[in-house]
Design an enzyme around this catalytic site. Structure first.
Site, PDB file in Angstrom:
ATOM      1  N   GLY A 137    -110.302-103.040  50.946  1.00 58.25           N
ATOM      2  CA  GLY A 137    -110.885-102.610  49.673  1.00 58.25           C
ATOM      3  C   GLY A 137    -112.375-102.900  49.621  1.00 58.25           C
ATOM      4  O   GLY A 137    -113.153-102.113  49.055  1.00 58.25           O
ATOM      5  N   ARG A 180    -104.720 -97.826  46.078  1.00 60.13           N
ATOM      6  CA  ARG A 180    -105.426 -98.785  45.217  1.00 60.13           C
ATOM      7  C   ARG A 180    -106.460 -98.060  44.347  1.00 60.13           C
ATOM      8  O   ARG A 180    -106.999 -97.036  44.735  1.00 60.13           O
ATOM      9  CB  ARG A 180    -106.064 -99.869  46.088  1.00 60.13           C
ATOM     10  CG  ARG A 180    -104.983-100.683  46.796  1.00 60.13           C
ATOM     11  CD  ARG A 180    -105.560-101.767  47.646  1.00 60.13           C
ATOM     12  NE  ARG A 180    -106.294-102.731  46.852  1.00 60.13           N
ATOM     13  CZ  ARG A 180    -107.047-103.692  47.390  1.00 60.13           C
ATOM     14  NH1 ARG A 180    -107.154-103.786  48.708  1.00 60.13           N
ATOM     15  NH2 ARG A 180    -107.687-104.539  46.623  1.00 60.13           N
ATOM     16  N   SER A 183    -114.664-107.933  38.884  1.00 58.26           N
ATOM     17  CA  SER A 183    -114.443-107.527  40.273  1.00 58.26           C
ATOM     18  C   SER A 183    -115.765-107.523  41.029  1.00 58.26           C
ATOM     19  O   SER A 183    -116.689-106.772  40.692  1.00 58.26           O
ATOM     20  CB  SER A 183    -113.816-106.132  40.328  1.00 58.26           C
ATOM     21  OG  SER A 183    -113.994-105.579  41.617  1.00 58.26           O
ATOM     22  N   ASP A 212    -107.510-114.472  44.981  1.00 58.69           N
ATOM     23  CA  ASP A 212    -106.719-114.254  46.199  1.00 58.69           C
ATOM     24  C   ASP A 212    -105.789-115.430  46.504  1.00 58.69           C
ATOM     25  O   ASP A 212    -104.956-115.349  47.408  1.00 58.69           O
ATOM     26  CB  ASP A 212    -107.653-113.994  47.397  1.00 58.69           C
ATOM     27  CG  ASP A 212    -108.390-112.664  47.246  1.00 58.69           C
ATOM     28  OD1 ASP A 212    -107.888-111.779  46.530  1.00 58.69           O
ATOM     29  OD2 ASP A 212    -109.472-112.514  47.833  1.00 58.69           O
ATOM     30  N   LYS A 267    -103.766-105.328  44.329  1.00 58.80           N
ATOM     31  CA  LYS A 267    -104.329-105.835  45.584  1.00 58.80           C
ATOM     32  C   LYS A 267    -103.636-105.109  46.755  1.00 58.80           C
ATOM     33  O   LYS A 267    -103.066-104.050  46.566  1.00 58.80           O
ATOM     34  CB  LYS A 267    -104.165-107.351  45.658  1.00 58.80           C
ATOM     35  CG  LYS A 267    -104.984-108.095  44.603  1.00 58.80           C
ATOM     36  CD  LYS A 267    -106.469-107.912  44.840  1.00 58.80           C
ATOM     37  CE  LYS A 267    -107.316-108.625  43.804  1.00 58.80           C
ATOM     38  NZ  LYS A 267    -108.739-108.338  43.965  1.00 58.80           N
ATOM     39  N   ARG A 276     -98.995-108.004  44.021  1.00 52.43           N
ATOM     40  CA  ARG A 276     -98.746-109.409  44.367  1.00 52.43           C
ATOM     41  C   ARG A 276     -97.914-110.152  43.328  1.00 52.43           C
ATOM     42  O   ARG A 276     -97.365-111.212  43.655  1.00 52.43           O
ATOM     43  CB  ARG A 276    -100.076-110.138  44.641  1.00 52.43           C
ATOM     44  CG  ARG A 276    -100.710-109.683  45.948  1.00 52.43           C
ATOM     45  CD  ARG A 276    -101.962-110.444  46.316  1.00 52.43           C
ATOM     46  NE  ARG A 276    -102.470-109.963  47.600  1.00 52.43           N
ATOM     47  CZ  ARG A 276    -103.727-110.112  48.027  1.00 52.43           C
ATOM     48  NH1 ARG A 276    -104.599-110.750  47.273  1.00 52.43           N
ATOM     49  NH2 ARG A 276    -104.091-109.645  49.206  1.00 52.43           N
TER      50      ARG A 276
HETATM   51  C1  S3P Z   1    -113.619-109.298  47.338  1.00 51.57           C
HETATM   52  C2  S3P Z   1    -113.403-109.317  45.985  1.00 51.57           C
HETATM   53  C3  S3P Z   1    -112.066-109.485  45.397  1.00 51.57           C
HETATM   54  C4  S3P Z   1    -111.063-110.045  46.385  1.00 51.57           C
HETATM   55  C5  S3P Z   1    -111.150-109.384  47.720  1.00 51.57           C
HETATM   56  C6  S3P Z   1    -112.555-109.519  48.296  1.00 51.57           C
HETATM   57  C7  S3P Z   1    -115.006-109.080  47.805  1.00 51.57           C
HETATM   58  O1  S3P Z   1    -111.614-108.225  44.964  1.00 51.57           O
HETATM   59  O2  S3P Z   1    -109.756-109.942  45.886  1.00 51.57           O
HETATM   60  O3  S3P Z   1    -110.222-109.974  48.596  1.00 51.57           O
HETATM   61  O4  S3P Z   1    -115.298-109.318  48.996  1.00 51.57           O
HETATM   62  O5  S3P Z   1    -115.836-108.669  46.993  1.00 51.57           O
HETATM   63  P1  S3P Z   1    -112.042-107.645  43.532  1.00 51.57           P
HETATM   64  O6  S3P Z   1    -113.507-107.531  43.519  1.00 51.57           O
HETATM   65  O7  S3P Z   1    -111.400-106.288  43.414  1.00 51.57           O
HETATM   66  O8  S3P Z   1    -111.497-108.617  42.542  1.00 51.57           O
END
Ligand code: S3P
Length: 433
Positions: free
Chosen positions: A93, A121, A166, A315, A342, A346
């Site tokens: 993601g 997602r 986020s 996480d 996620k 989860r």
């Molecule tokens: C991340 C942000 C988080 C996290 C992901 C890594 C990042 O997601 O859950 O594992 O590197 O910016 P969200 O920004 O969607 O909360």
């Protein structure tokens, strides 16, 4: 993999490098003004996906197989080429959402896709505000799901109130903001991880942060290439913190862990639950605070997790359910609906995995409640191709009676040596294929 309960937990673990920082070091250096060396970069499937996408956009990256060092030759703010391939973000993601922001700033046509999980997602959270800034974006199912097609360029800055905390959304908009006309401000309901702000500021980007708002001005001068050594990932330290806290005969030292306070929610939760944790040798590395962490067997009490701590532990929340199985009373996690979008759902996954092992756990739309303590027993566990769920199953199996089989563990996404490190730490236990 098969896991049998460990008699004793003893080890010093150098946890793998931070995944979020590894992605960012590649992406931001790709648009900087020259070469950068990234030491101790995380060599995992997610980070390799980012490197491959950037190479397809014309960025030279010298990162041999199994090497902890990557050299990126930055192409400057406007030096990316249109890729003649579809950009495959695999399971990541962070790769997809950050690249969407970056590519929205470029007058190129880009197509991004990912694996089955990533294609389910939510992408509207990034597509909506990027469109508001002027990017042309189309995606599947009412413009909500990948594959995503972007024709970027000609952006105007925006003031965006994100409905979710986020870092991926925030980072995508800040990257786009570097290329926009006028300033871009992103406000979150609670502060998410701030690695983007730290790294872009260190590279000279015109960025300011205050409270829950981060503002970026259009970049009028090049970003300086930033060589760095990536610190250890607290999300990869998390399985060990929880294993040691729950096991009756445990002592672990976790070396070089990033303890940036936007990431240390699990340490606060463990402390509230009465866990024995000590931070040692606190220092700075790669622009981030780092420490060694000593964790021992602990008498745990239940806790409630909600509000601002949730994005700081997002996480790690599946592992909090496991902590709840070893604590007297009700452990409750709320305000965490993000868990449902996620790499897997989860909430559903945690309830199924721990429920099969004998936990008394119920799901809520935005979290779960665990009634502890519970005696866990081995079971056949489906990690659902989600690394955090695979590791949860393995750690629960190291604490449960009988044999646990973990399938679809996907640990290579963030922690390729996970099973090796577990076999080292879990004395008297058994880890086998
Ligand atoms: C991340 C942000 C988080 C996290 C992901 C890594 C990042 O997601 O859950 O594992 O590197 O910016 P969200 O920004 O969607 O909360």
């Amino acid at each position: 993999m098969r896991v049998i309960r460990a008699d004793r937990i003893r080890a010093t673990v150098e946890v793998p490098s931070d995944k979020s920082i590894s992605h960012r070091a590649l992406i931001f250096n790709a648009i900087a003004d020259g070469p950068a060396t990234i030491e101790r970069i995380l060599d995992s499937e997610d980070v390799r996906a980012t490197a491959r996408c950037l190479e397809a956009l014309g960025v030279p990256i010298d990162w041999p197989q199994d090497s902890p060092v990557a050299r990126v030759t930055g192409q400057g703010l406007h030096g990316l080429f249109e890729s003649d391939e579809i950009l495959d973000c695999a399971n990541s993601g962070t790769t997809m959402r950050l690249l969407m922001g970056l590519l929205a700033g470029h007058p190129l046509l880009s197509v991004l896709t990912g694996d089955e999980s990533l294609r389910q997602r939510p992408m509207a959270r990034v597509i909506g505000p990027l469109r508001q800034m002027g990017a042309h974006i189309h995606a599947r199912t009412g413009d909500t799901l990948a594959p995503v097609v972007i024709k970027g360029g000609g952006l105007t800055g925006t003031e965006y109130q994100s409905p979710v905390a986020s870092a991926q959304v925030k980072s995508a908009l800040l990257l786009a903001g570097l290329y926009a006309d006028g300033k871009t401000a992103v406000t979150e309901p609670a502060t998410s991880r701030d690695h983007t702000e730290r790294m872009l500021s260190a590279m000279g980007a015109p960025l300011t942060a205050g409270g829950t708002t981060v503002t970026v001005e259009p970049a009028t001068s090049p970003l300086h290439a930033l060589s760095l050594r990536v610190p250890g990932d607290i999300s990869s330290a998390a399985p060990w913190l929880v294993l040691a806290a729950c096991h009756p005969d445990a002592e672990l030292v976790l070396e070089g862990v990033n303890v940036n306070e936007t990431r240390t929610g699990l340490l606060d939760i463990l402390t509230a639950m009465g866990a024995s944790i000590e931070l040692m040798e606190e220092r700075m590395s790669g622009g981030e605070p780092v420490a060694d962490i000593l964790v021992r067997s602990s008498e745990l009490r239940s806790t409630s997790v909600s509000g601002g701590v949730v994005p700081r532990a997002i996480d790690e929340l599946p592992l909090v359910a496991l902590l709840g199985c070893f604590a007297e009373g009700e452990t409750v996690v709320r305000d965490a609906a993000e868990l449902r979008v996620k790499e897997s759902d989860r909430v559903e996954a945690v309830v199924e995995v721990l429920g099969r092992m004998g936990a008394r756990i119920t799901a809520h739309p935005d979290g779960f409640t665990v009634h502890g303590p519970a005696k866990l027993h081995g079971a056949r566990i489906d990690g659902r191709g989600d690394h955090r769920i695979g590791m949860l199953g393995a750690i629960a199996g190291s604490l449960a009676s009988g044999e646990t089989r973990v399938e679809n563990d996907a640990v290579g996404v963030s922690y390729p040596d996970f099973w090796h490190d577990l076999a080292q730490a879990a004395e008297g236990g058994m880890i086998s294929a």
